[in-house]
Enzyme design. Structure first.
Site, PDB file in Angstrom:
ATOM      1  N   ASP A   3      64.065 -22.859 -25.628  1.00  0.00           N
ATOM      2  CA  ASP A   3      65.064 -24.165 -26.109  1.00  0.00           C
ATOM      3  C   ASP A   3      66.172 -23.596 -26.829  1.00  0.00           C
ATOM      4  OD1 ASP A   3      65.727 -26.617 -26.214  1.00  0.00           O
ATOM      5  OD2 ASP A   3      64.097 -27.421 -27.655  1.00  0.00           O
ATOM      6  N   CYS A  48      43.376 -39.629 -63.718  1.00  0.00           N
ATOM      7  CA  CYS A  48      44.065 -40.129 -62.653  1.00  0.00           C
ATOM      8  C   CYS A  48      42.979 -40.304 -61.493  1.00  0.00           C
ATOM      9  CB  CYS A  48      45.159 -39.467 -62.076  1.00  0.00           C
ATOM     10  SG  CYS A  48      45.995 -40.188 -60.654  1.00  0.00           S
ATOM     11  N   LYS A 101      60.228 -21.915 -20.828  1.00  0.00           N
ATOM     12  CA  LYS A 101      61.548 -22.786 -21.035  1.00  0.00           C
ATOM     13  C   LYS A 101      61.996 -22.667 -22.630  1.00  0.00           C
ATOM     14  CE  LYS A 101      64.100 -26.397 -18.933  1.00  0.00           C
ATOM     15  NZ  LYS A 101      65.102 -26.603 -20.006  1.00  0.00           N
ATOM     16  N   TYR A 140      67.599 -14.034 -24.760  1.00  0.00           N
ATOM     17  CA  TYR A 140      66.466 -13.608 -23.769  1.00  0.00           C
ATOM     18  C   TYR A 140      67.116 -13.827 -22.218  1.00  0.00           C
ATOM     19  CZ  TYR A 140      62.829 -12.985 -27.003  1.00  0.00           C
ATOM     20  OH  TYR A 140      62.181 -12.530 -28.097  1.00  0.00           O
ATOM     21  N   CYS A 173      53.077 -42.495 -62.544  1.00  0.00           N
ATOM     22  CA  CYS A 173      51.986 -42.349 -61.293  1.00  0.00           C
ATOM     23  C   CYS A 173      51.672 -43.823 -60.815  1.00  0.00           C
ATOM     24  CB  CYS A 173      50.756 -41.495 -61.834  1.00  0.00           C
ATOM     25  SG  CYS A 173      49.757 -41.565 -60.547  1.00  0.00           S
ATOM     26  N   CYS A 228      47.625 -43.973 -61.602  1.00  0.00           N
ATOM     27  CA  CYS A 228      47.133 -44.440 -62.977  1.00  0.00           C
ATOM     28  C   CYS A 228      48.227 -44.508 -64.152  1.00  0.00           C
ATOM     29  CB  CYS A 228      46.526 -42.973 -63.496  1.00  0.00           C
ATOM     30  SG  CYS A 228      47.630 -41.590 -63.825  1.00  0.00           S
ATOM     31  N   CYS A 275      51.749 -35.849 -61.441  1.00  0.00           N
ATOM     32  CA  CYS A 275      51.283 -36.949 -62.255  1.00  0.00           C
ATOM     33  C   CYS A 275      50.537 -36.098 -63.332  1.00  0.00           C
ATOM     34  CB  CYS A 275      50.308 -37.605 -61.478  1.00  0.00           C
ATOM     35  SG  CYS A 275      49.089 -38.543 -62.506  1.00  0.00           S
TER      36      CYS A 275
HETATM   37  S1  IVH Z   1      66.750 -20.419 -14.719  1.00  0.00           S
HETATM   38  C1  IVH Z   1      69.172 -21.801 -11.465  1.00  0.00           C
HETATM   39  N1  IVH Z   1      64.911 -19.818 -16.643  1.00  0.00           N
HETATM   40  O1  IVH Z   1      67.008 -24.318 -18.843  1.00  0.00           O
HETATM   41  C2  IVH Z   1      68.164 -21.624 -12.421  1.00  0.00           C
HETATM   42  N2  IVH Z   1      66.455 -21.489 -17.087  1.00  0.00           N
HETATM   43  O2  IVH Z   1      67.544 -26.819 -17.256  1.00  0.00           O
HETATM   44  C3  IVH Z   1      68.764 -21.864 -13.946  1.00  0.00           C
HETATM   45  N3  IVH Z   1      66.273 -22.524 -19.657  1.00  0.00           N
HETATM   46  O3  IVH Z   1      70.512 -24.080 -18.403  1.00  0.00           O
HETATM   47  C4  IVH Z   1      68.137 -21.612 -15.116  1.00  0.00           C
HETATM   48  N4  IVH Z   1      64.686 -20.910 -20.212  1.00  0.00           N
HETATM   49  O4  IVH Z   1      69.497 -23.101 -20.412  1.00  0.00           O
HETATM   50  C5  IVH Z   1      65.965 -20.716 -16.412  1.00  0.00           C
HETATM   51  N5  IVH Z   1      63.226 -19.255 -18.029  1.00  0.00           N
HETATM   52  C6  IVH Z   1      64.520 -19.607 -17.944  1.00  0.00           C
HETATM   53  C7  IVH Z   1      64.886 -20.715 -18.782  1.00  0.00           C
HETATM   54  C8  IVH Z   1      65.986 -21.564 -18.543  1.00  0.00           C
HETATM   55  C9  IVH Z   1      65.610 -21.965 -20.638  1.00  0.00           C
HETATM   56  C10 IVH Z   1      67.596 -23.280 -19.602  1.00  0.00           C
HETATM   57  C11 IVH Z   1      68.851 -23.037 -19.056  1.00  0.00           C
HETATM   58  C12 IVH Z   1      69.033 -23.632 -18.215  1.00  0.00           C
HETATM   59  C13 IVH Z   1      68.274 -24.972 -18.441  1.00  0.00           C
HETATM   60  C14 IVH Z   1      68.165 -25.719 -16.904  1.00  0.00           C
END
Ligand code: IVH
Length: 700
Positions: free
Chosen positions: A141, A456, A139, A247, A432, A435, A450
């Site tokens: 970020d 020291c 997932k 990605y 420091c 010392c 220092c």
């Molecule tokens: S699938 C209907 N795959 O997570 C499915 N989301 O909490 C929707 N995200 O808005 C998303 N990595 O920004 C999917 N491998 C991944 C993801 C991913 C990050 C984010 C995405 C989405 C949010 C949902």
């Protein structure tokens, strides 16, 4: 095809394409421009999507420059999706709204294995099956975006917004090199709305923040915020300078191609069309496999080039996905299994300064204890004065603390909206705190030190602690608390004094008895038999870590020779450059350091006679080795130094001449190339075994 100039064709072209410029555009020029675009797009695909470049950067640049030259000469040849046309659109006053044809939903979350198992049980019950196959994806970020391709051409890009309506950020998205402007292949959809995450890598983020700070501009708290801020720029020229990547992980609309049966298959097709998909997506046979992959990734997530906040499990069979459908704003067929958060908010109670082994003074934040990623954090580093100023951290502030893996927790940023009245900016002490010696900060350096040196006691304690470390002299039982007492009671002043300690006086100390005193005396005696590398490392020379110490021992071989070596000689040792050579020389130039060494040797510290292996007898002499992927037990630099110490030449690219490739986790194209060329590949375990084997040969 002949390369000669075709006058007949050129003349025909002149008739077909009216002359709009002083020079005429001929069909063969159009052909060359087309060919260049195809080649550039193909190399982008190899580089960004398949992570397997075939040409050097110089060759790629040559193609791009040639295309730019032709387009400058014949502007009528420029097309909107030429690879030269990524940047250049005018700034907008505001982003237009985009209504998503298919809403961009979010994901349900799970925070424990139980919640994940319950999710799977719910689905199995609904589908009346025993178990379900899932894809397991990181997932990412960053920010969700939607890219619309019509007949293979990027038409529009939008943010997720509230899921129903987003903002049109096409001009900005076009500047991302990882987003193709044109899809590849013959079997492409007539319409494709693909979804993905725009992220900034950790290294890109750090570089951007350094650059922003150097220009006196605002820095970002984390890669996600930096990605968001960069994508929402009204001027695409700014976005173009930001290290953003994409990605892709799914589709909204897809028309004009036969449907895929599985999600994994769909992702593979996206990749074949030139869209970038994370390479490590796995198919799990059941939910237990998902949990195993999650556990493995939880260990490795700090080594990934980008931040992830969990793993996403998706039902692989697309028919089953359809059958499961959606609940409110999330699909029933997917879940995000979150990792424990790495950032939390807490109160900054005080700022103390700590004195390190080399006198470096580090400001430390004392925090209201807070659990971050399952560990209670009470202190966090503030790095140095510049960092405190940059983040404007003050006592009393509410701060965001970040802890990633084993690294020291740090204060990331201040929540300014919660700043109480009458706070004061932090001032580095000029004396420091331990010392009382002056604190100095040489011009151009960020670290204040220092000047007390071994006067020291804080520096002495740190030096002794370092000397006793398991990877240095390995003195079992000489821990922090004991060192505190010994130094505070003036029983030891430097590392050589340790060997004069007697059981009787030790036994009288706090929390020591006859038994532990006797054990320590024994451990001291044992530690005297060591190796030259450990001894050099134990001395605590600035910039000389374990690998460098090992390198010095292997290549110079003899303590006297190391002590006498000049800068030039030292720089012949792999891993040693001018800065490290300087540190080594200035250490041995100090008379008190030489005197401590003499006393250590007089106390009986010794090691096997020098064994500088002649280059020809080194096991990997003349052999080229390539390191790729991430090793978990040592840094890449350390691995490189170990290989060099065995005589190997460590190279960046794999060729027929490569002797072997050491492949850590996430190894990419270099590993593929090695396999293709039949070069010997060692994984991390095999590499460690090899090092042990050579070490044993050495000892024998
Ligand atoms: S699938 C209907 N795959 O997570 C499915 N989301 O909490 C929707 N995200 O808005 C998303 N990595 O920004 C999917 N491998 C991944 C993801 C991913 C990050 C984010 C995405 C989405 C949010 C949902």
């Amino acid at each position: 095809m002949s390369c000669g100039y075709n006058w007949r064709r050129a003349a025909a072209d002149l008739v077909r394409y009216p002359v709009s410029n002083f020079m005429s555009v001929t069909q063969s020029m159009r052909n060359e421009v087309d060919a260049l675009r195809n080649q550039i797009n193909f190399h982008n695909y190899l580089y960004y999507v398949l992570d397997a470049p075939e040409v050097t950067d110089a060759e790629y640049d040559r193609l791009l420059r040639r295309l730019e030259t032709l387009e400058r000469q014949y502007p009528e040849l420029i097309t909107a999706d030429s690879p030269t046309q990524r940047v250049g659109a005018a700034p907008v006053a505001e982003f237009a709204k985009v209504k998503h044809e298919i809403p961009m939903l979010s994901l349900g979350n799970a925070f424990s294995a139980e919640e994940v198992t319950q999710f799977d049980q719910r689905l199995c019950a609904r589908l009346e099956v025993e178990c379900i196959e899932y894809t397991v994806e990181p997932k990412l970020d960053g920010l969700a975006v939607s890219l619309l391709y019509e007949h293979g051409h990027l038409q529009r890009a939008a943010t997720r917004g509230d899921g129903a309506t987003g903002e049109n950020i096409t001009q900005n998205i076009r500047t991302l090199a990882t987003v193709p402007l044109v899809l590849r292949g013959d079997d492409i959809p007539t319409r494709l709305e693909v979804r993905g995450e725009v992220i900034m890598t950790k290294s890109g983020f750090e570089r951007l923040n350094r650059e922003q700070a150097a220009r006196g501009e605002k820095t970002f708290a984390n890669p996600r915020n930096a990605a968001a801020g960069s994508l929402r720029q009204l001027d695409p020229r700014i976005t173009a300078q930001r290290p953003l990547e994409i990605y892709c992980y799914g589709v909204g609309v897809i028309e004009g191609v036969p449907p895929s049966a599985r999600h994994r298959e769909l992702l593979q097709r996206l990749q074949s069309w030139g869209l970038r998909v994370y390479a490590g997506i796995e198919v799990a046979r059941n939910i237990d496999d998902c949990l195993r992959t999650y556990a493995a990734m939880a260990q490795r997530r700090d080594q990934l080039p980008f931040d992830i906040d969990g793993m996403v499990y998706k039902v692989n069979d697309l028919r089953l996905q359809q059958e499961l459908g959606f609940v409110s704003r999330a699909p029933r067929w997917a879940i995000a299994h979150k990792f424990p958060a790495q950032e939390e908010m807490t109160q900054l109670l005080a700022i103390d300064v700590q004195v390190g082994r080399t006198g470096a003074i580090t400001p430390v934040a004392r925090l209201q204890p807070v659990s971050v990623g399952g560990v209670i954090v009470t202190n966090a580093t503030l790095h140095n004065q510049d960092e405190i100023e940059r983040k404007d951290v003050r006592v009393g502030d509410t701060v965001i603390v970040r802890r990633a893996g084993d690294v020291i927790p740090e204060v990331v940023s201040v929540v300014l909206s919660r700043r109480p009245a009458h706070t004061q900016a932090f001032v580095m002490p000029c004396k420091c705190p331990v010392c009382g010696s002056d604190v100095e900060r040489p011009d151009g350096e960020v670290v204040a030190r220092c000047t007390g040196g071994l006067y020291c006691s804080a520096q002495r304690k740190e030096a002794i602690r370092h000397f006793a470390m398991r990877t240095a002299m390995d003195i079992e039982g000489l821990g922090d608390k004991l060192i505190e007492q010994l130094v505070d009671a003036d029983m030891i002043k430097d590392v050589a004094d340790i060997y004069r300690l007697q059981a009787a006086s030790l036994a009288a100390l706090d929390r020591m008895g006859d038994k532990s005193a006797a054990n320590l005396v024994q451990a001291l005696a044992r530690s005297k038999e060591t190796t030259l590398a450990r001894f050099i490392f134990a001395l605590g020379i600035r910039d000389v870590g374990e690998a460098t110490a090992q390198s010095l021992a292997n290549h110079v071989g003899d303590l006297d020779a190391i002590m006498a070596a000049d800068g030039e000689r030292l720089q012949q040792v792999p891993d040693i450059g001018p800065v490290v050579a300087d540190s080594i020389q200035s250490f041995f130039r100090q008379s008190h350091n030489r005197e401590v060494i003499e006393r250590l040797l007089a106390a009986g510290v010794h090691w096997p006679a020098p064994m500088v292996t002649p280059a020809s007898a080194q096991p990997l002499a003349g052999k080229t080795v390539v390191l790729t992927g991430t090793l978990t037990t040592m840094t890449r630099d350390a691995a490189k130094a170990r290989l060099q110490a065995l005589g190997a030449k460590v190279s960046a690219s794999v060729s027929k001449k490569t002797h072997m490739v050491i492949a850590g986790a996430e190894a990419g194209s270099k590993l593929d190339k090695a396999q293709e060329l039949g070069v010997r590949v060692l994984d991390e375990a095999a590499f460690l075994a090899l090092l042990d084997e050579y070490a044993a040969q050495d000892a024998g």
